[in-house]
Design a protein around this motif. Structure first.
Motif, PDB file in Angstrom:
ATOM      1  N   TYR A 195       0.868  -1.175   0.000  1.00 52.12           N
ATOM      2  CA  TYR A 195       0.000   0.000   0.000  1.00 52.12           C
ATOM      3  C   TYR A 195       0.902   1.222   0.000  1.00 52.12           C
ATOM      4  O   TYR A 195       1.836   1.292   0.797  1.00 52.12           O
TER       5      TYR A 195
ATOM      6  N   TYR B  91      -6.170  -3.326   6.522  1.00 55.85           N
ATOM      7  CA  TYR B  91      -6.249  -3.198   5.059  1.00 55.85           C
ATOM      8  C   TYR B  91      -6.458  -4.567   4.418  1.00 55.85           C
ATOM      9  O   TYR B  91      -7.288  -4.738   3.529  1.00 55.85           O
TER      10      TYR B  91
ATOM     11  N   ILE C 116     -13.539  -0.883   0.628  1.00 54.20           N
ATOM     12  CA  ILE C 116     -12.804  -0.083   1.603  1.00 54.20           C
ATOM     13  C   ILE C 116     -13.100   1.368   1.281  1.00 54.20           C
ATOM     14  O   ILE C 116     -12.932   1.791   0.130  1.00 54.20           O
TER      15      ILE C 116
ATOM     16  N   PHE D  51      -2.473   4.548   5.960  1.00 55.92           N
ATOM     17  CA  PHE D  51      -3.805   3.986   5.761  1.00 55.92           C
ATOM     18  C   PHE D  51      -4.836   4.611   6.697  1.00 55.92           C
ATOM     19  O   PHE D  51      -6.036   4.374   6.523  1.00 55.92           O
TER      20      PHE D  51
ATOM     21  N   ARG E 109      -8.482   5.763   5.949  1.00 54.35           N
ATOM     22  CA  ARG E 109      -9.459   4.778   5.474  1.00 54.35           C
ATOM     23  C   ARG E 109      -9.702   3.682   6.502  1.00 54.35           C
ATOM     24  O   ARG E 109     -10.495   2.773   6.244  1.00 54.35           O
ATOM     25  N   CYS E 110      -9.004   3.751   7.633  1.00 58.21           N
ATOM     26  CA  CYS E 110      -9.011   2.636   8.580  1.00 58.21           C
ATOM     27  C   CYS E 110     -10.100   2.840   9.626  1.00 58.21           C
ATOM     28  O   CYS E 110     -10.208   3.901  10.224  1.00 58.21           O
TER      29      CYS E 110
END
Lengths: 319, 337
Positions: free
Chosen positions: A229, A250, A271, A287, A290-291
């Protein structure tokens, strides 16, 4: 397991007049002899750049590659261009994503397969042609004798990808890098190409790096997986470990995004959000926007890649 | 393939028919008086002489009748008699065409070889000094007016440096080649006349350079931009991934793909070259079709004007046909059924 390829602290920067963008940061992984390693990631995660760095096919004027890529004991990054040419197509070969455009439109397929043979071996044209014909047959091309003289535009996408595979296998490379070899093909052809690659893997004793965004291919084909990522490894594990017990949020998201026949849903899971642009990386963990488990700490600090007792690696504070 | 060529050639007949009507109509539509252009003042004052002159050349007949007579003779292989030279137009063309053909072949060789070479260098060394220089040269080629360029080249190489003779095809004091193909360079090689070869080459270098300069500029620019585009193609990456030397990638995989549009430009350049021929032949006193056309036009020599027009039309068609065949040779995707 004896190691064939060892990448250590690979950093790739794309440089242009105004600024420098880091697309791969501190990437380290290794690949054993006759092992199949999958690299998974969304578009822009740096998986193709990683493979092109190993082949040293990135434009040297605009891409700065640092670190070590040790292949069979020699660091590829220290080789001269001429020495690297002896490695490319001979010891390391590559299959590309786009079979429709990856073959030269004005040369016959046979000639394109003969080329690496003539380039890396001291053999006559006749011998090269014979070998190329055998390769076409090995790659499951029916009526190979006639196909040998055909041009790429006379073939379907699946056939062209078989020709690409034949080119890659020509010099029996120790390492084959397949950069999304089935992405551009329709599903039934995908299955055929994967079958072919499995078959070849059994016959030729070689290591494979399979780059894909298709987890189905990974579970079917690979021994070990790297989840990438934004140019970093987020999780590295064996296929069994990863599919049974994904650790990184992820990875969990990716696995949940797979549609299942057993589960009735109206919407596919996804996601949330997008992969950030290489120039505008969020602070802290890349990340975290988006986590769903993100905490204050994730927004400030970058987690390190932690190695767990069972050999797998994860880049997350929660583990 | 053969049928394709035959079909194209048969279409040429229709085209020539059209060209003949056009030329006839246009050249007669201009308010002009051939008698005034060719007779002396005293003769013009005598209506009998003028009438006799017009009757001799058929100028007193209605235009359509003149056309039918011309076409009837043309089908018999007779292109009429030139008013200005008094010789059959066919003989005149036979005399002047080889000179023009030789000059245009040399100009095209010069344009293609140098154009492709500098296009490749320009693309490979993109934005480096050598690219800047070559781009300046190619832009000059496309934009400098040929009559001006011809005079500058002539005054520098023939006047200041005295490297080359300033006009003509060959030194008439030393050689008087007759027979053969009429292409002096080829004849000289065929006859083993090395002195004549040297002399004819010395005469042809400058006019060929001037004539081909425009086309060379076109080809350079086209080669450069196409090669740059081709070099970013996926199959070039494949070629590199095979472990090929960069020079081999360029010459073996990229260039022939990049050349397909260059062929079109070269063909257009050749047609353009025929137009530039009039200036260049005039300035370098090259006894070719260009000069012949110029003199015929100024003296309203209708049979000669028609003859030259038809000859140039045939050349256009043949060149275009050759280009189409060449496409098929280079690119298997456009091979004709």
């Amino acid at each position: 397991m004896e190691k064939l390829l060892e990448v250590k602290n690979l950093n790739v920067d794309f440089v242009n007049r105004d600024d420098t963008v880091r697309v791969i940061s501190n990437l380290s992984f290794s690949l054993g002899k006759s092992e199949v390693l999958g690299i998974v990631g969304e578009s822009g995660s740096g998986k193709s750049v990683t493979s092109l760095s190993i082949m040293r096919l990135l434009n040297e004027a605009s891409a700065r590659v640092r670190g070590t890529i040790s292949f069979g004991g020699t660091d590829l990054l220290t080789l001269s261009e001429r020495e690297m040419q002896a490695v490319r197509g001979n010891q390391i070969a590559m299959i590309f994503q786009e079979p429709m455009t990856s073959l030269n439109p004005i040369q016959t397929c046979g000639r394109q397969i003969m080329e690496p043979l003539l380039l890396h071996n001291q053999i006559s044209k006749k011998e090269a042609a014979d070998k190329a014909l055998r390769l076409l047959e090995l790659c499951g091309i029916p009526d190979a004798k006639n196909r040998f003289h055909e041009y790429p535009h006379q073939m379907s996408g699946g056939m062209r990808q078989r020709v690409m595979i034949a080119i890659a296998l020509a010099c029996s490379p120790k390492l084959l890098i397949a950069d999304e070899p089935t992405t551009a093909l329709d599903v039934t052809i995908q299955a055929q190409i994967l079958e072919l690659m499995k078959d070849i893997r059994k016959k030729n004793d070689m290591s494979i790096i399979m780059i894909t965004h298709d987890l189905g291919i990974i579970s079917d084909f690979c021994d070990r997986v790297l989840i990438m990522y934004t140019g970093e490894i987020f999780e590295a594990a064996t296929v069994k470990q990863l599919f049974r017990d994904p650790l990184h949020p992820y990875t969990q998201g990716l696995l949940q995004a797979l549609p299942r026949i057993s589960r009735q849903t109206d919407r596919l899971e996804a996601i949330e959000g997008m992969v950030p642009d290489a120039g505008q990386m969020p602070k802290g963990c890349h990340f975290h926007p988006r986590c769903k488990y993100a905490q204050e700490r994730c927004k400030k600090e970058r987690p390190e890649l932690k190695e767990l007792p069972d050999g797998r690696c994860v880049r997350c504070f929660r583990v | 393939m053969l049928r394709y060529i035959l079909r194209r050639l048969s279409l040429m007949v229709v085209l020539l028919f059209g060209v003949s009507i056009m030329v006839f109509a246009i050249s007669h539509m201009v308010p002009s008086n051939p008698a005034a252009a060719n007779l002396s003042q005293t003769a013009l004052n005598d209506p009998e002489i003028v009438a006799a002159y017009e009757a001799k050349w058929g100028l007193d007949k209605p235009l359509y009748e003149q056309y039918f007579i011309y076409m009837e003779n043309l089908l018999k292989g007779d292109m009429g008699t030139s008013i200005r030279t008094g010789r059959p137009v066919m003989d005149d063309l036979k005399q002047y065409f080889p000179a023009t053909l030789e000059l245009s072949i040399f100009a095209m060789i010069f344009a293609i070889v140098l154009g492709i070479l500098s296009g490749v260098l320009s693309a490979v060394f993109q934005n480096k000094p050598i690219d800047q220089v070559l781009r300046t040269v190619s832009v000059s080629g496309v934009s400098l007016p040929s009559f001006w360029f011809a005079l500058v080249v002539m005054s520098f190489f023939c006047g200041t440096l005295k490297w080359f003779p300033s006009g003509g095809r060959i030194d008439p004091r030393l050689f008087n080649p007759t027979g053969g193909t009429g292409l002096y360079v080829i004849d000289a090689i065929a006859w083993g006349e090395w002195g004549m070869l040297k002399d004819s080459l010395a005469h042809i270098v400058l006019p060929a350079l001037v004539l081909g300069f425009f086309t060379m500029g076109l080809i350079t620019r086209q080669t450069r931009s196409n090669l740059l585009e081709t070099m970013s193609m996926d199959y070039i990456r494949t070629a590199r991934a095979k472990g090929m030397k960069e020079s081999r990638v360029v010459w073996g995989h990229a260039l022939n793909n990049a050349l397909i549009p260059v062929i079109t430009v070269a063909g257009m350049g050749f047609c353009n070259l025929l137009g530039g021929m009039v200036f260049v032949e005039k300035i370098f006193s090259w006894p070719g079709i260009g000069q012949y056309a110029y003199l015929s036009a100024t003296t309203l020599d209708f049979p000669a004007i028609c003859g030259v027009s038809l000859l140039i039309a045939v050349t256009y068609v043949v060149v275009n046909l050759l280009i189409d065949i060449l496409y098929g040779v280079i690119d298997p995707r456009i091979r004709y059924q």
